[in-house]
Write a protein that holds these residues in place. Structure first.
Motif, PDB file in Angstrom:
ATOM      1  N   GLY A 128       2.181  11.487  -3.030  1.00 45.54           N
ATOM      2  CA  GLY A 128       2.418  10.609  -3.749  1.00 45.54           C
ATOM      3  C   GLY A 128       3.875  10.492  -4.327  1.00 45.54           C
ATOM      4  O   GLY A 128       4.067   9.695  -5.431  1.00 45.54           O
ATOM      5  N   ARG A 129       4.609  11.540  -4.203  1.00 45.20           N
ATOM      6  CA  ARG A 129       5.924  11.496  -5.070  1.00 45.20           C
ATOM      7  C   ARG A 129       6.823  10.374  -4.280  1.00 45.20           C
ATOM      8  O   ARG A 129       6.692  10.125  -3.117  1.00 45.20           O
ATOM      9  N   ASP A 130       7.827   9.776  -5.023  1.00 42.11           N
ATOM     10  CA  ASP A 130       8.710   8.616  -4.414  1.00 42.11           C
ATOM     11  C   ASP A 130       9.601   9.504  -3.869  1.00 42.11           C
ATOM     12  O   ASP A 130      10.440  10.173  -4.550  1.00 42.11           O
TER      13      ASP A 130
ATOM     14  N   ASN B 173       0.748  -1.148  -0.098  1.00 41.46           N
ATOM     15  CA  ASN B 173       0.006   0.153   0.067  1.00 41.46           C
ATOM     16  C   ASN B 173       0.914   1.218   0.079  1.00 41.46           C
ATOM     17  O   ASN B 173       0.279   2.268   0.228  1.00 41.46           O
TER      18      ASN B 173
ATOM     19  N   ALA C  63       5.541  15.898  -9.704  1.00 37.22           N
ATOM     20  CA  ALA C  63       5.849  14.695 -10.393  1.00 37.22           C
ATOM     21  C   ALA C  63       7.251  14.597 -11.021  1.00 37.22           C
ATOM     22  O   ALA C  63       7.912  13.406 -11.464  1.00 37.22           O
TER      23      ALA C  63
ATOM     24  N   ARG D  85       3.143   2.743  -2.722  1.00 32.36           N
ATOM     25  CA  ARG D  85       3.674   2.944  -3.846  1.00 32.36           C
ATOM     26  C   ARG D  85       3.697   4.157  -4.389  1.00 32.36           C
ATOM     27  O   ARG D  85       2.611   4.868  -4.311  1.00 32.36           O
ATOM     28  N   PRO D  86       4.710   4.781  -5.242  1.00 31.20           N
ATOM     29  CA  PRO D  86       4.474   5.866  -5.728  1.00 31.20           C
ATOM     30  C   PRO D  86       3.646   5.958  -6.960  1.00 31.20           C
ATOM     31  O   PRO D  86       3.677   5.102  -7.585  1.00 31.20           O
ATOM     32  N   ASP D  87       3.036   7.180  -7.124  1.00 33.15           N
ATOM     33  CA  ASP D  87       2.279   7.143  -8.353  1.00 33.15           C
ATOM     34  C   ASP D  87       2.297   8.684  -8.831  1.00 33.15           C
ATOM     35  O   ASP D  87       1.461   9.657  -8.735  1.00 33.15           O
ATOM     36  N   HIS D  88       3.391   8.720  -9.715  1.00 33.29           N
ATOM     37  CA  HIS D  88       3.575  10.167 -10.430  1.00 33.29           C
ATOM     38  C   HIS D  88       2.459  10.414 -11.534  1.00 33.29           C
ATOM     39  O   HIS D  88       2.560  11.580 -11.527  1.00 33.29           O
ATOM     40  N   GLU D  89       2.146   9.437 -12.142  1.00 34.07           N
ATOM     41  CA  GLU D  89       0.978   9.998 -13.162  1.00 34.07           C
ATOM     42  C   GLU D  89      -0.356  10.243 -12.553  1.00 34.07           C
ATOM     43  O   GLU D  89      -0.840  11.375 -13.026  1.00 34.07           O
ATOM     44  N   ARG D  90      -0.585   9.753 -11.290  1.00 37.44           N
ATOM     45  CA  ARG D  90      -1.726  10.334 -10.559  1.00 37.44           C
ATOM     46  C   ARG D  90      -1.506  11.909  -9.916  1.00 37.44           C
ATOM     47  O   ARG D  90      -2.333  12.717  -9.814  1.00 37.44           O
TER      48      ARG D  90
ATOM     49  N   SER E  85      11.903   1.584  -5.285  1.00 40.43           N
ATOM     50  CA  SER E  85      11.486   2.655  -5.288  1.00 40.43           C
ATOM     51  C   SER E  85      12.195   3.287  -3.830  1.00 40.43           C
ATOM     52  O   SER E  85      12.437   2.539  -3.120  1.00 40.43           O
TER      53      SER E  85
END
Length: 252
Positions: free
Chosen positions: A163-165, A27, A129, A29-34, A211
């Motif tokens: 949500g950034r890595d 639960n 992002a 995880r980075p999501d740069h598209e989001r 990540s």
């Protein structure tokens, strides 16, 4: 610096095996598209939440958050950027929020910051992002200089929150880095420390393909902060492996 595999193995031992550790990471995880699609008002809202968390009990802030949303007009940066002085003065006596004047005014400053990013990059989400993944310390420095009250741990938790890595240099993570042979200072917060931390995470990411979020969380699980380290700034490989094998540290 030792291989990250030894750190991962130690975390697996503490958390009940490889599958258990992986489940804990699922639960996170980075999501740069989001992130690229997150509206500017939500970026400002998360900035504000992290700023108010600092120095306060988080559950108190969370319980009052609907009041924050209403009081700050949904965190609309365009509206807040032109709000008159009277608007901000009224907030200092608004019982819907925590009435901390300096933190209230940080919203005004950060609304302007978000507007600047939107003008330069299309949106703040796109900016965060697209910032180079191997230069988190550069991004944190920018947050500290161009944002308001976004330095230190606040900036790190903000980046993770949107949500950034990103890694978070908690006490446990710093202790793990020292144990792995990274020669950090006693504070772990100097400019040189930040460069060493960034390089360590860059090297571990290249080694493992993981990540920064997962590297950071795995580094924190062994809880090395409860151990004492030599004044030279870090343990050698044999010391690290001895600590990993110490049965007294295998409790959760």
């Amino acid at each position: 610096m030792i291989s990250f595999e030894a750190i991962r193995q130690r975390a697996e031992e503490r958390k009940g095996g490889a599958a258990a550790l992986q489940a804990l990471l699922e639960n996170h995880r980075p999501d740069h598209e989001r992130l690229r699609a997150v509206p500017d008002d939500r970026i400002l809202a998360d900035m504000t939440r992290r700023i108010f968390y600092s120095g306060f009990v988080q559950k108190v802030i969370d319980s009052k958050w609907p009041g924050f949303e209403a009081a700050f007009s949904g965190f609309d940066p365009a509206m807040l950027n032109i709000a008159p002085d009277d608007y901000w003065h009224a907030l200092t006596s608004d019982e819907r929020i925590i009435r901390n004047g300096a933190k209230i005014m940080s919203v005004r400053a950060n609304a302007a910051f978000i507007r600047e990013l939107a003008k330069e990059y299309g949106s703040a989400g796109v900016f965060f992002a697209d910032w180079p993944g191997d230069d988190q310390i550069g991004l944190l420095d920018l947050l500290s200089k161009r944002g308001n009250r976004l330095g230190g741990m606040t900036g790190q938790y903000f980046l993770r929150g949107i949500g950034r890595d990103s890694f978070i240099a908690t006490i446990d993570v710093l202790a793990c880095l020292r144990s792995a042979g990274v020669p950090l200072s006693s504070s772990g917060t100097t400019k040189k420390d930040q460069q060493l931390i960034q390089q360590a995470f860059n090297d571990w990411a290249e080694e493992t393909g993981l990540s920064f979020i997962h590297l950071s969380r795995i580094s924190a699980y062994p809880r090395f902060s409860t151990l004492k380290f030599r004044s030279s700034g870090g343990a050698g490989r044999s010391d690290f492996l001895r600590l990993c094998d110490d049965p007294s540290r295998k409790t959760s």
